[in-house]
Design a protein around this motif. Structure first.
Motif, PDB file in Angstrom:
ATOM      1  N   GLY A  10     -43.057  59.624  13.091  1.00 47.16           N
ATOM      2  CA  GLY A  10     -43.113  60.441  14.290  1.00 47.16           C
ATOM      3  C   GLY A  10     -44.464  61.086  14.452  1.00 47.16           C
ATOM      4  N   LEU A  11     -44.500  62.075  15.336  1.00 45.42           N
ATOM      5  CA  LEU A  11     -45.726  62.820  15.616  1.00 45.42           C
ATOM      6  C   LEU A  11     -45.638  64.184  14.951  1.00 45.42           C
ATOM      7  CD1 LEU A  11     -48.371  63.263  17.214  1.00 45.42           C
ATOM      8  CD2 LEU A  11     -46.945  64.054  19.121  1.00 45.42           C
ATOM      9  N   VAL A  12     -46.675  64.542  14.226  1.00 43.35           N
ATOM     10  CA  VAL A  12     -46.701  65.814  13.519  1.00 43.35           C
ATOM     11  C   VAL A  12     -48.113  66.375  13.569  1.00 43.35           C
ATOM     12  CG1 VAL A  12     -47.154  64.752  11.280  1.00 43.35           C
ATOM     13  CG2 VAL A  12     -46.010  66.969  11.379  1.00 43.35           C
ATOM     14  N   GLN A  13     -48.214  67.693  13.540  1.00 36.03           N
ATOM     15  CA  GLN A  13     -49.533  68.324  13.512  1.00 36.03           C
ATOM     16  C   GLN A  13     -50.122  68.260  12.105  1.00 36.03           C
ATOM     17  OE1 GLN A  13     -49.005  72.308  15.117  1.00 36.03           O
ATOM     18  NE2 GLN A  13     -49.624  71.595  17.146  1.00 36.03           N
ATOM     19  N   ALA A  14     -51.434  68.308  12.042  1.00 37.19           N
ATOM     20  CA  ALA A  14     -52.109  68.340  10.748  1.00 37.19           C
ATOM     21  C   ALA A  14     -51.586  69.503   9.923  1.00 37.19           C
ATOM     22  CB  ALA A  14     -53.611  68.474  10.942  1.00 37.19           C
ATOM     23  N   GLY A  15     -51.355  69.226   8.648  1.00 31.70           N
ATOM     24  CA  GLY A  15     -50.787  70.217   7.755  1.00 31.70           C
ATOM     25  C   GLY A  15     -49.283  70.150   7.644  1.00 31.70           C
ATOM     26  N   GLY A  16     -48.664  69.387   8.530  1.00 33.14           N
ATOM     27  CA  GLY A  16     -47.219  69.266   8.531  1.00 33.14           C
ATOM     28  C   GLY A  16     -46.708  68.238   7.541  1.00 33.14           C
ATOM     29  N   SER A  17     -45.389  68.007   7.604  1.00 34.45           N
ATOM     30  CA  SER A  17     -44.735  67.106   6.660  1.00 34.45           C
ATOM     31  C   SER A  17     -43.804  66.147   7.383  1.00 34.45           C
ATOM     32  CB  SER A  17     -43.896  67.911   5.646  1.00 34.45           C
ATOM     33  OG  SER A  17     -44.708  68.781   4.879  1.00 34.45           O
ATOM     34  N   LEU A  18     -43.614  65.010   6.790  1.00 36.56           N
ATOM     35  CA  LEU A  18     -42.629  64.036   7.232  1.00 36.56           C
ATOM     36  C   LEU A  18     -42.044  63.375   5.991  1.00 36.56           C
ATOM     37  CD1 LEU A  18     -44.347  62.102  10.190  1.00 36.56           C
ATOM     38  CD2 LEU A  18     -42.350  63.582  10.362  1.00 36.56           C
ATOM     39  N   ARG A  19     -40.791  62.912   6.112  1.00 32.44           N
ATOM     40  CA  ARG A  19     -40.208  62.111   5.052  1.00 32.44           C
ATOM     41  C   ARG A  19     -39.773  60.780   5.622  1.00 32.44           C
ATOM     42  NH1 ARG A  19     -34.886  62.856   1.176  1.00 32.44           N
ATOM     43  NH2 ARG A  19     -33.794  62.350   3.124  1.00 32.44           N
ATOM     44  N   LEU A  20     -40.357  59.728   5.087  1.00 27.71           N
ATOM     45  CA  LEU A  20     -39.986  58.378   5.475  1.00 27.71           C
ATOM     46  C   LEU A  20     -38.873  57.869   4.567  1.00 27.71           C
ATOM     47  CD1 LEU A  20     -43.502  56.759   6.027  1.00 27.71           C
ATOM     48  CD2 LEU A  20     -42.132  58.116   7.614  1.00 27.71           C
ATOM     49  N   SER A  21     -37.986  57.096   5.153  1.00 28.69           N
ATOM     50  CA  SER A  21     -36.916  56.453   4.398  1.00 28.69           C
ATOM     51  C   SER A  21     -36.977  54.950   4.617  1.00 28.69           C
ATOM     52  CB  SER A  21     -35.550  56.964   4.855  1.00 28.69           C
ATOM     53  OG  SER A  21     -35.413  58.352   4.669  1.00 28.69           O
ATOM     54  N   CYS A  22     -36.579  54.218   3.620  1.00 30.29           N
ATOM     55  CA  CYS A  22     -36.514  52.760   3.710  1.00 30.29           C
ATOM     56  C   CYS A  22     -35.212  52.325   3.062  1.00 30.29           C
ATOM     57  CB  CYS A  22     -37.711  52.125   3.023  1.00 30.29           C
ATOM     58  SG  CYS A  22     -37.655  50.323   2.932  1.00 30.29           S
ATOM     59  N   VAL A  23     -34.300  51.811   3.873  1.00 31.96           N
ATOM     60  CA  VAL A  23     -32.985  51.398   3.395  1.00 31.96           C
ATOM     61  C   VAL A  23     -32.939  49.892   3.258  1.00 31.96           C
ATOM     62  CG1 VAL A  23     -30.513  51.461   3.827  1.00 31.96           C
ATOM     63  CG2 VAL A  23     -31.945  53.383   4.544  1.00 31.96           C
ATOM     64  N   ALA A  24     -32.481  49.433   2.107  1.00 31.78           N
ATOM     65  CA  ALA A  24     -32.340  48.002   1.852  1.00 31.78           C
ATOM     66  C   ALA A  24     -30.925  47.549   2.173  1.00 31.78           C
ATOM     67  CB  ALA A  24     -32.660  47.691   0.392  1.00 31.78           C
ATOM     68  N   SER A  25     -30.817  46.301   2.648  1.00 29.47           N
ATOM     69  CA  SER A  25     -29.496  45.779   3.009  1.00 29.47           C
ATOM     70  C   SER A  25     -28.669  45.440   1.788  1.00 29.47           C
ATOM     71  CB  SER A  25     -29.651  44.538   3.898  1.00 29.47           C
ATOM     72  OG  SER A  25     -30.388  43.535   3.225  1.00 29.47           O
ATOM     73  N   GLY A  26     -29.307  45.340   0.626  1.00 32.55           N
ATOM     74  CA  GLY A  26     -28.594  45.061  -0.602  1.00 32.55           C
ATOM     75  C   GLY A  26     -29.016  46.029  -1.692  1.00 32.55           C
ATOM     76  N   ASN A  83     -46.632  65.417   2.606  1.00 35.03           N
ATOM     77  CA  ASN A  83     -46.973  66.809   2.881  1.00 35.03           C
ATOM     78  C   ASN A  83     -48.466  66.930   3.165  1.00 35.03           C
ATOM     79  OD1 ASN A  83     -44.282  67.538   2.283  1.00 35.03           O
ATOM     80  ND2 ASN A  83     -44.778  67.823   0.114  1.00 35.03           N
ATOM     81  N   SER A  84     -48.844  68.059   3.737  1.00 33.45           N
ATOM     82  CA  SER A  84     -50.256  68.327   4.040  1.00 33.45           C
ATOM     83  C   SER A  84     -50.888  67.150   4.761  1.00 33.45           C
ATOM     84  CB  SER A  84     -51.024  68.628   2.745  1.00 33.45           C
ATOM     85  OG  SER A  84     -50.456  69.737   2.070  1.00 33.45           O
ATOM     86  N   LEU A  85     -50.204  66.678   5.779  1.00 32.25           N
ATOM     87  CA  LEU A  85     -50.676  65.495   6.492  1.00 32.25           C
ATOM     88  C   LEU A  85     -51.997  65.753   7.212  1.00 32.25           C
ATOM     89  CD1 LEU A  85     -47.241  64.210   7.739  1.00 32.25           C
ATOM     90  CD2 LEU A  85     -48.891  62.862   6.440  1.00 32.25           C
ATOM     91  N   ARG A  86     -52.791  64.715   7.272  1.00 30.77           N
ATOM     92  CA  ARG A  86     -54.115  64.760   7.887  1.00 30.77           C
ATOM     93  C   ARG A  86     -54.193  63.711   9.004  1.00 30.77           C
ATOM     94  NH1 ARG A  86     -57.022  64.015   1.992  1.00 30.77           N
ATOM     95  NH2 ARG A  86     -56.421  66.052   1.101  1.00 30.77           N
ATOM     96  N   PRO A  87     -55.081  63.900   9.952  1.00 27.11           N
ATOM     97  CA  PRO A  87     -55.218  62.894  11.016  1.00 27.11           C
ATOM     98  C   PRO A  87     -55.498  61.494  10.467  1.00 27.11           C
ATOM     99  CG  PRO A  87     -56.325  64.912  11.664  1.00 27.11           C
ATOM    100  CD  PRO A  87     -55.885  65.114  10.247  1.00 27.11           C
ATOM    101  N   GLU A  88     -56.191  61.421   9.359  1.00 30.86           N
ATOM    102  CA  GLU A  88     -56.499  60.108   8.780  1.00 30.86           C
ATOM    103  C   GLU A  88     -55.286  59.434   8.137  1.00 30.86           C
ATOM    104  OE1 GLU A  88     -58.073  63.003   8.136  1.00 30.86           O
ATOM    105  OE2 GLU A  88     -58.622  63.163   6.005  1.00 30.86           O
ATOM    106  N   VAL A 111     -46.523  56.695  12.099  1.00 28.50           N
ATOM    107  CA  VAL A 111     -46.793  58.095  11.788  1.00 28.50           C
ATOM    108  C   VAL A 111     -48.086  58.480  12.496  1.00 28.50           C
ATOM    109  CG1 VAL A 111     -47.428  59.730   9.984  1.00 28.50           C
ATOM    110  CG2 VAL A 111     -45.607  58.056   9.570  1.00 28.50           C
ATOM    111  N   THR A 112     -48.016  59.524  13.297  1.00 30.16           N
ATOM    112  CA  THR A 112     -49.185  60.005  14.018  1.00 30.16           C
ATOM    113  C   THR A 112     -49.402  61.478  13.691  1.00 30.16           C
ATOM    114  OG1 THR A 112     -48.770  58.451  15.827  1.00 30.16           O
ATOM    115  CG2 THR A 112     -50.282  60.275  16.266  1.00 30.16           C
ATOM    116  N   VAL A 113     -50.584  61.801  13.209  1.00 31.27           N
ATOM    117  CA  VAL A 113     -50.913  63.171  12.841  1.00 31.27           C
ATOM    118  C   VAL A 113     -51.995  63.674  13.788  1.00 31.27           C
ATOM    119  CG1 VAL A 113     -51.633  64.724  10.999  1.00 31.27           C
ATOM    120  CG2 VAL A 113     -50.402  62.607  10.439  1.00 31.27           C
ATOM    121  N   SER A 114     -51.663  64.710  14.528  1.00 34.42           N
ATOM    122  CA  SER A 114     -52.612  65.268  15.492  1.00 34.42           C
ATOM    123  C   SER A 114     -53.422  66.384  14.851  1.00 34.42           C
ATOM    124  CB  SER A 114     -51.867  65.796  16.715  1.00 34.42           C
ATOM    125  OG  SER A 114     -51.005  66.851  16.351  1.00 34.42           O
ATOM    126  N   SER A 115     -54.654  66.531  15.313  1.00 33.27           N
ATOM    127  CA  SER A 115     -55.538  67.553  14.737  1.00 33.27           C
ATOM    128  C   SER A 115     -55.428  68.858  15.493  1.00 33.27           C
ATOM    129  CB  SER A 115     -56.980  67.068  14.778  1.00 33.27           C
ATOM    130  OG  SER A 115     -57.352  66.736  16.093  1.00 33.27           O
TER     131      SER A 115
END
Length: 115
Positions: A10-26, A83-88, A111-115
């Motif tokens: 998703g979109l988050v501001q710099a310094g913010g956090s996201l948690r990605l999940s990856c679910v396997a079919s097996g 955590n501590s996401l950066r635009p890069e 994942v998009t991190v805005s400054s």
């Protein structure tokens, strides 16, 4: 072949956090390793993190100390806490699983991190 499906981008501001999940079919119980790559616009694919079947983890220098990879075998899921996401850090993030004889990939999550 096992299917992997990412979510949590998703979109988050710099310094913010996201948690990605990856679910396997097996089951991921026998997977040798699970991990994440990312690809930013105009860049080559970059390895981000790996977790082995024994729980050992490794990180790219660019994310070490900010990102945490984990797995839940009961849920057939691998996570990437960012955590501590950066635009890069802006990129499409792909999970992978090293199954016996082949590597499976997810379709990616933006994942998009805005400054």
């Amino acid at each position: 072949q096992v299917q992997l499906v990412e979510s949590g981008g998703g979109l988050v501001q710099a310094g913010g956090s996201l948690r990605l999940s990856c679910v396997a079919s097996g089951s991921i119980f026998s997977v040798n390793a699970l991990g994440w790559y990312r690809r930013a616009p105009g860049n080559q694919r970059e390895w981000v993190a790996t977790i082995t079947s024994g729980g050992s983890t490794n990180y790219a220098a660019s994310v070490k100390g900010r990102f945490t990879i984990s797995r839940d075998n009961a849920k057939n899921t691998v996570y990437l806490q960012m955590n501590s996401l950066r635009p890069e850090d802006t990129a499409v993030y792909y999970c992978y699983g090293d199954y016996p004889g082949h590597r499976s990939w997810g379709q990616g999550t933006q994942v998009t991190v805005s400054s």
